[in-house]
Design a protein around this motif. Structure first.
Motif, short mmCIF file in Angstrom:
data_model
loop_
_atom_site.label_atom_id
_atom_site.label_comp_id
_atom_site.label_asym_id
_atom_site.label_seq_id
_atom_site.Cartn_x
_atom_site.Cartn_y
_atom_site.Cartn_z
N GLY A 8 -11.41 8.19 0.31
CA GLY A 8 -10.48 8.89 -0.93
C GLY A 8 -10.68 7.67 -1.77
N ALA A 9 -11.35 6.70 -1.81
CA ALA A 9 -11.44 6.11 -3.11
C ALA A 9 -12.89 4.79 -2.80
N ILE A 25 -3.45 -10.19 -3.37
CA ILE A 25 -2.66 -8.55 -3.50
C ILE A 25 -1.73 -8.26 -4.69
N THR A 26 -2.58 -7.97 -6.14
CA THR A 26 -1.75 -7.55 -6.94
C THR A 26 -0.11 -6.77 -7.56
N GLY A 27 0.41 -7.00 -7.92
CA GLY A 27 1.61 -5.77 -8.34
C GLY A 27 1.18 -4.39 -8.90
N ALA A 28 2.42 -4.33 -10.21
CA ALA A 28 2.78 -3.49 -11.11
C ALA A 28 1.06 -2.98 -11.59
N SER A 29 0.50 -4.22 -12.08
CA SER A 29 -0.68 -3.86 -13.13
C SER A 29 -1.83 -3.50 -11.91
N GLY A 30 -1.84 -4.15 -10.83
CA GLY A 30 -2.29 -3.52 -10.15
C GLY A 30 -4.19 -3.49 -10.00
N VAL A 31 -4.57 -4.35 -11.22
CA VAL A 31 -5.85 -4.95 -11.39
C VAL A 31 -5.82 -6.60 -10.66
N ALA A 32 -7.27 -7.00 -10.45
CA ALA A 32 -7.41 -8.18 -10.01
C ALA A 32 -7.37 -9.83 -11.56
N ASP A 33 -7.26 -9.13 -12.73
CA ASP A 33 -7.45 -9.84 -13.59
C ASP A 33 -6.40 -10.61 -13.55
N VAL A 34 -4.92 -10.14 -13.54
CA VAL A 34 -3.71 -11.03 -13.36
C VAL A 34 -3.71 -12.50 -12.76
N TYR A 51 -8.73 -7.72 -6.00
CA TYR A 51 -9.42 -6.14 -5.96
C TYR A 51 -8.84 -5.65 -7.13
N ASP A 52 -9.10 -4.33 -7.75
CA ASP A 52 -7.92 -3.48 -8.28
C ASP A 52 -7.03 -2.51 -7.37
N ARG A 53 -5.99 -2.34 -7.07
CA ARG A 53 -5.92 -1.21 -5.59
C ARG A 53 -6.14 0.10 -6.65
N PHE A 56 -6.32 2.31 -9.94
CA PHE A 56 -5.99 1.73 -11.27
C PHE A 56 -7.47 0.36 -11.49
N SER A 57 -7.77 1.22 -12.73
CA SER A 57 -9.00 0.31 -13.73
C SER A 57 -10.39 0.84 -13.25
N ARG A 58 -10.78 -0.16 -12.00
CA ARG A 58 -11.63 -0.08 -11.72
C ARG A 58 -11.87 0.55 -10.38
N SER A 59 -10.82 1.08 -9.42
CA SER A 59 -11.03 1.41 -8.54
C SER A 59 -10.60 2.80 -8.24
N LEU A 60 -11.28 3.54 -8.73
CA LEU A 60 -11.61 4.88 -8.61
C LEU A 60 -11.39 5.84 -7.54
N LEU A 61 -10.07 7.08 -7.81
CA LEU A 61 -9.82 7.46 -6.75
C LEU A 61 -10.89 8.66 -6.73
N GLU A 62 -11.14 9.12 -4.96
CA GLU A 62 -12.32 10.62 -5.15
C GLU A 62 -11.77 11.01 -4.39
#
Length: 260
Positions: A8-9, A25-34, A51-53, A56-62
């Motif tokens: 699924g992603a 593992i990131t929180g609300a922003s969902g992105v590795a950059d934090v 990683y981006d959860r 969020f951002s670069r972790s795309l849903l499929e």
């Protein structure tokens, strides 16, 4: 910078440094950059994976998503990434809702984790006024629906976190798509999510709950203390507030390494 295909992603992830695997593992922003600032202070000790959860951002849903089991899916994603990197069991640090993911990961896949540091998870059901906080998060969501992300985030920030964090949070880079995804699928769902305390207690020796010293008296700090009491674990106090890994990155990293 790499991607991992999961059901699924497609997860975007990065690894930095050498040594035992430390998954952040990131929180609300969902992105590795934090975790960019703190990572550079951890790579002398660990292979740091960020990683981006999903969603969020670069972790795309499929394809279609099972949002009724999104927390379980988040935990499964983390387990798959650890297995993909081939360096488990891992040390896992999760902040805020990322800490909720980490707790679910330990309960579902204990063999994937060597040590878990849940940093200020919003497990507000453990508080005596937990129902009040759950209702408040629903009110924030309603403000988002009526007035957009900025008024909702302002209300959320000022009621939930210490003033120490407010200035950075108010000026953090905006990503309205990520914010909308978080409002819709996480704000109301992760704080009241049931904790499998029996499973967590069975592996309590691997858990080091942690808080930011500037967060004392605020809900995520107090919920983490309550979690530590339930698991019979001392709580590590690290520099900064809820986002000390950003605002106090060098000191935060040093204290984190020491706590491990």
């Amino acid at each position: 910078m790499s991607t991992l295909e999961v059901p699924g992603a497609r997860l975007y992830y990065e690894t930095h440094g050498r040594g035992p695997l430390l998954l952040l593992i990131t929180g609300a922003s969902g992105v590795a950059d934090v975790y960019r600032a703190v990572t550079q202070h951890l790579t002398a000790h660990f292979t740091v994976a960020v990683y981006d959860r999903r969603g969020f951002s670069r972790s795309l849903l499929e394809g279609s998503q099972d949002y009724d089991r999104r927390l379980e899916t988040d935990a499964d994603d983390a387990r798959r990434l650890i297995e993909h990197l081939g360096a488990g069991p891992a040390i896992v640090f999760g902040a805020s809702s990322g800490a909720v993911v980490g707790l679910k990961l330990l309960a579902r896949h204990p063999s994937a984790i060597r040590t878990l540091i849940p940093y200020e998870p919003p497990v507000t059901r453990l508080l005596s006024d937990g129902d009040t906080w759950v209702r408040f998060f629903s009110e924030v969501y309603d403000v988002h629906r009526r007035s957009g992300p900025e008024p909702a985030m302002t209300l959320f920030r000022e009621r939930t976190f210490a003033p120490y964090d407010h200035r950075y949070m108010a000026n953090a880079p905006r990503n309205d798509a990520n914010a909308a995804y978080w409002f819709e699928h996480e704000l109301r769902q992760y704080p009241p999510a049931p904790l499998d305390l029996a499973s967590l207690a069975a592996h309590a020796g691997r858990v080091t709950p942690a808080v930011g010293r500037e967060s004392r008296g605020h809900p995520c700090y107090e919920a983490t203390v309550a979690l530590g009491m339930r698991l019979g674990r001392d709580v590590a106090e690290l520099p900064g507030g809820h986002i000390g890994f950003i605002t106090d990155a060098p000191a935060f990293a040093a204290a984190l390494v020491k706590s491990l």
